[in-house]
Design a protein around this motif. Structure first.
Motif, PDB file in Angstrom:
ATOM      1  N   LEU A 193       0.804  -1.229   0.000  1.00  0.00           N
ATOM      2  CA  LEU A 193       0.000   0.000   0.000  1.00  0.00           C
ATOM      3  C   LEU A 193       0.836   1.278   0.000  1.00  0.00           C
ATOM      4  N   SER A 194       2.082   1.196   0.443  1.00  0.00           N
ATOM      5  CA  SER A 194       2.910   2.406   0.362  1.00  0.00           C
ATOM      6  C   SER A 194       3.305   2.684  -1.089  1.00  0.00           C
ATOM      7  N   GLU A 195       3.420   1.637  -1.902  1.00  0.00           N
ATOM      8  CA  GLU A 195       3.685   1.838  -3.335  1.00  0.00           C
ATOM      9  C   GLU A 195       2.446   2.419  -4.034  1.00  0.00           C
ATOM     10  N   VAL A 196       1.282   2.014  -3.567  1.00  0.00           N
ATOM     11  CA  VAL A 196       0.024   2.537  -4.119  1.00  0.00           C
ATOM     12  C   VAL A 196      -0.061   4.042  -3.867  1.00  0.00           C
ATOM     13  N   LYS A 197       0.304   4.424  -2.652  1.00  0.00           N
ATOM     14  CA  LYS A 197       0.303   5.843  -2.253  1.00  0.00           C
ATOM     15  C   LYS A 197       1.283   6.647  -3.110  1.00  0.00           C
ATOM     16  N   GLN A 198       2.449   6.059  -3.303  1.00  0.00           N
ATOM     17  CA  GLN A 198       3.494   6.690  -4.113  1.00  0.00           C
ATOM     18  C   GLN A 198       3.021   6.882  -5.557  1.00  0.00           C
ATOM     19  N   MET A 199       2.334   5.867  -6.076  1.00  0.00           N
ATOM     20  CA  MET A 199       1.834   5.946  -7.449  1.00  0.00           C
ATOM     21  C   MET A 199       0.814   7.083  -7.581  1.00  0.00           C
ATOM     22  N   ALA A 200      -0.038   7.231  -6.581  1.00  0.00           N
ATOM     23  CA  ALA A 200      -1.040   8.308  -6.623  1.00  0.00           C
ATOM     24  C   ALA A 200      -0.354   9.666  -6.737  1.00  0.00           C
ATOM     25  N   THR A 201       0.730   9.849  -5.992  1.00  0.00           N
ATOM     26  CA  THR A 201       1.489  11.101  -6.043  1.00  0.00           C
ATOM     27  C   THR A 201       2.028  11.343  -7.452  1.00  0.00           C
ATOM     28  N   GLU A 202       2.504  10.274  -8.069  1.00  0.00           N
ATOM     29  CA  GLU A 202       3.078  10.367  -9.412  1.00  0.00           C
ATOM     30  C   GLU A 202       2.006  10.694 -10.459  1.00  0.00           C
ATOM     31  N   VAL A 203       0.798  10.166 -10.243  1.00  0.00           N
ATOM     32  CA  VAL A 203      -0.303  10.442 -11.164  1.00  0.00           C
ATOM     33  C   VAL A 203      -0.616  11.942 -11.170  1.00  0.00           C
ATOM     34  N   PHE A 204      -0.554  12.574  -9.989  1.00  0.00           N
ATOM     35  CA  PHE A 204      -0.785  14.018  -9.899  1.00  0.00           C
ATOM     36  C   PHE A 204       0.255  14.786 -10.719  1.00  0.00           C
ATOM     37  N   GLU A 205       1.470  14.233 -10.790  1.00  0.00           N
ATOM     38  CA  GLU A 205       2.528  14.912 -11.541  1.00  0.00           C
ATOM     39  C   GLU A 205       2.349  14.747 -13.058  1.00  0.00           C
ATOM     40  N   LYS A 206       1.795  13.620 -13.481  1.00  0.00           N
ATOM     41  CA  LYS A 206       1.762  13.306 -14.916  1.00  0.00           C
ATOM     42  C   LYS A 206       0.409  13.469 -15.596  1.00  0.00           C
ATOM     43  N   MET A 207      -0.663  13.583 -14.802  1.00  0.00           N
ATOM     44  CA  MET A 207      -1.993  13.715 -15.399  1.00  0.00           C
ATOM     45  C   MET A 207      -2.707  14.946 -14.851  1.00  0.00           C
ATOM     46  N   PRO A 208      -3.175  15.846 -15.728  1.00  0.00           N
ATOM     47  CA  PRO A 208      -3.831  17.057 -15.249  1.00  0.00           C
ATOM     48  C   PRO A 208      -5.208  16.776 -14.631  1.00  0.00           C
ATOM     49  N   LYS A 209      -5.834  15.679 -15.092  1.00  0.00           N
ATOM     50  CA  LYS A 209      -7.141  15.266 -14.566  1.00  0.00           C
ATOM     51  C   LYS A 209      -7.353  13.810 -14.943  1.00  0.00           C
ATOM     52  N   ILE A 210      -8.398  13.203 -14.389  1.00  0.00           N
ATOM     53  CA  ILE A 210      -8.769  11.841 -14.783  1.00  0.00           C
ATOM     54  C   ILE A 210     -10.251  11.862 -15.153  1.00  0.00           C
ATOM     55  N   ASP A 211     -10.536  11.597 -16.431  1.00  0.00           N
ATOM     56  CA  ASP A 211     -11.933  11.492 -16.859  1.00  0.00           C
ATOM     57  C   ASP A 211     -12.502  10.124 -16.509  1.00  0.00           C
ATOM     58  N   VAL A 212     -11.672   9.108 -16.700  1.00  0.00           N
ATOM     59  CA  VAL A 212     -12.116   7.742 -16.430  1.00  0.00           C
ATOM     60  C   VAL A 212     -11.012   6.974 -15.700  1.00  0.00           C
ATOM     61  N   LEU A 213     -11.397   6.348 -14.580  1.00  0.00           N
ATOM     62  CA  LEU A 213     -10.478   5.463 -13.858  1.00  0.00           C
ATOM     63  C   LEU A 213     -11.065   4.058 -13.930  1.00  0.00           C
ATOM     64  N   VAL A 214     -10.279   3.118 -14.455  1.00  0.00           N
ATOM     65  CA  VAL A 214     -10.712   1.718 -14.500  1.00  0.00           C
ATOM     66  C   VAL A 214      -9.861   0.942 -13.499  1.00  0.00           C
ATOM     67  N   ASN A 215     -10.486   0.526 -12.398  1.00  0.00           N
ATOM     68  CA  ASN A 215      -9.782  -0.259 -11.380  1.00  0.00           C
ATOM     69  C   ASN A 215      -9.835  -1.725 -11.789  1.00  0.00           C
ATOM     70  N   ASN A 216      -8.834  -2.109 -12.582  1.00  0.00           N
ATOM     71  CA  ASN A 216      -8.813  -3.426 -13.203  1.00  0.00           C
ATOM     72  C   ASN A 216      -7.792  -4.369 -12.557  1.00  0.00           C
ATOM     73  N   ALA A 217      -6.780  -3.831 -11.872  1.00  0.00           N
ATOM     74  CA  ALA A 217      -5.727  -4.687 -11.288  1.00  0.00           C
ATOM     75  C   ALA A 217      -6.361  -5.721 -10.357  1.00  0.00           C
ATOM     76  N   GLY A 218      -5.946  -6.964 -10.516  1.00  0.00           N
ATOM     77  CA  GLY A 218      -6.508  -8.001  -9.661  1.00  0.00           C
ATOM     78  C   GLY A 218      -5.612  -9.220  -9.614  1.00  0.00           C
ATOM     79  N   VAL A 219      -5.788 -10.016  -8.561  1.00  0.00           N
ATOM     80  CA  VAL A 219      -4.974 -11.217  -8.426  1.00  0.00           C
ATOM     81  C   VAL A 219      -5.837 -12.331  -7.821  1.00  0.00           C
TER      82      VAL A 219
END
Length: 261
Positions: free
Chosen positions: A64-90
């Motif tokens: 979950l700390s990597e998940v948090k880190q990824m969220a921070t990175e998304v803010f840097e690389k994407m101005p907005k999100i029109d669609v989020l598809v939560n597809n990751a699964g195991v």
């Protein structure tokens, strides 16, 4: 052009969906767990779609700390999100327990998307008509709060079914709490021809394209209805597990989830 982010998109229906949307000229965020595979996927999608607006995000969703880190990175690389598809699964995995001591399926399939989505809500709210597509499953079984706390262990299939019901319960809750965001849960189809199904069961019933088509429709057409569950095995909106409509069970799950995170 829409800004679309798909988790778990270096394989299977996530990857095929990312390619389809990139070909249409959208800005696509791709997510993967291993650096080499993520880079290869981004390169491949850019080349096949002739679209340079494809960015990669690296995170192991069992951490979950990597998940948090990824969220921070998304803010840097994407101005907005029109669609989020939560597809990751195991489903089948070498280690059954994630770094926080909880069953890896509960973490990857439920806690990680919950945490990630809540972290990027401000980016979704910047879009005109934001939507979230959560990948549920026909397999749904009552959620053990003890298992979610890491106090007991579960079998792989049971943990998977619990994680998918938890995700569906949260989808319905989020749809109520965030009326400006369309939130839909979907079973993309049972035993599609994907790496996950083939590793777990050694067989498949339907081509992966069946799942890609429904995800595409829910992500980008009027088919999507907020606070609902679409069952692609049946080809229509359907009832999820009864617990998904039990407000007491939902609020107990939400309270515990917030506490854990």
């Amino acid at each position: 052009m829409k800004h679309i982010l798909i988790t778990g998109s270096t394989d299977g229906i996530g990857k095929l969906l990312a390619l389809r949307l990139a070909i249409e000229g959208h800005f696509v965020g791709v997510h993967g767990r291993t650096d080499a595979k993520l880079k290869a996927t981004v390169t491949e999608i850019k080349a096949e779609s002739k679209n340079d607006n494809v960015v990669g995000f690296l995170a192991d969703f069992s951490n979950l700390s990597e998940v948090k880190q990824m969220a921070t990175e998304v803010f840097e690389k994407m101005p907005k999100i029109d669609v989020l598809v939560n597809n990751a699964g195991v489903l089948k995995t070498k280690t059954d327990t994630a770094s926080n001591g909880v069953d890896v399926r509960l973490v990857v399939n439920y806690l990680a998307p919950y945490q990630f989505t809540n972290a990027v809500l401000p980016l979704l709210k910047k879009a005109d008509a934001p939507r979230i597509v959560n990948l549920s499953s026909a397999a749904q079984s009552p959620v053990s709060l003890s298992a979610l706390k890491g106090e007991m262990s579960l079998g792989a299939n049971d943990a998977y079914a619990q994680s998918k019901l938890a995700l569906t319960m949260w989808s319905f809750d989020l749809a109520k709490k965030e009326p400006s965001i369309l939130v839909v849960a979907v079973n993309p189809g049972s035993l599609l021809n994907t790496k996950m199904a083939n590793e777990a069961y050694g067989q498949h019933w339907s081509p992966a394209e069946k799942g890609v088509a429904i995800l595409y429709d829910l992500a980008s057409t009027d088919l999507a209805e907020t606070g609902t569950y679409y069952d692609n095995d049946k080809g229509f909106y359907s009832k999820a597990h009864p617990d998904a409509y039990d407000s007491n069970k939902i609020s107990a799950l939400m309270q515990l989830t917030k506490g854990l995170l």
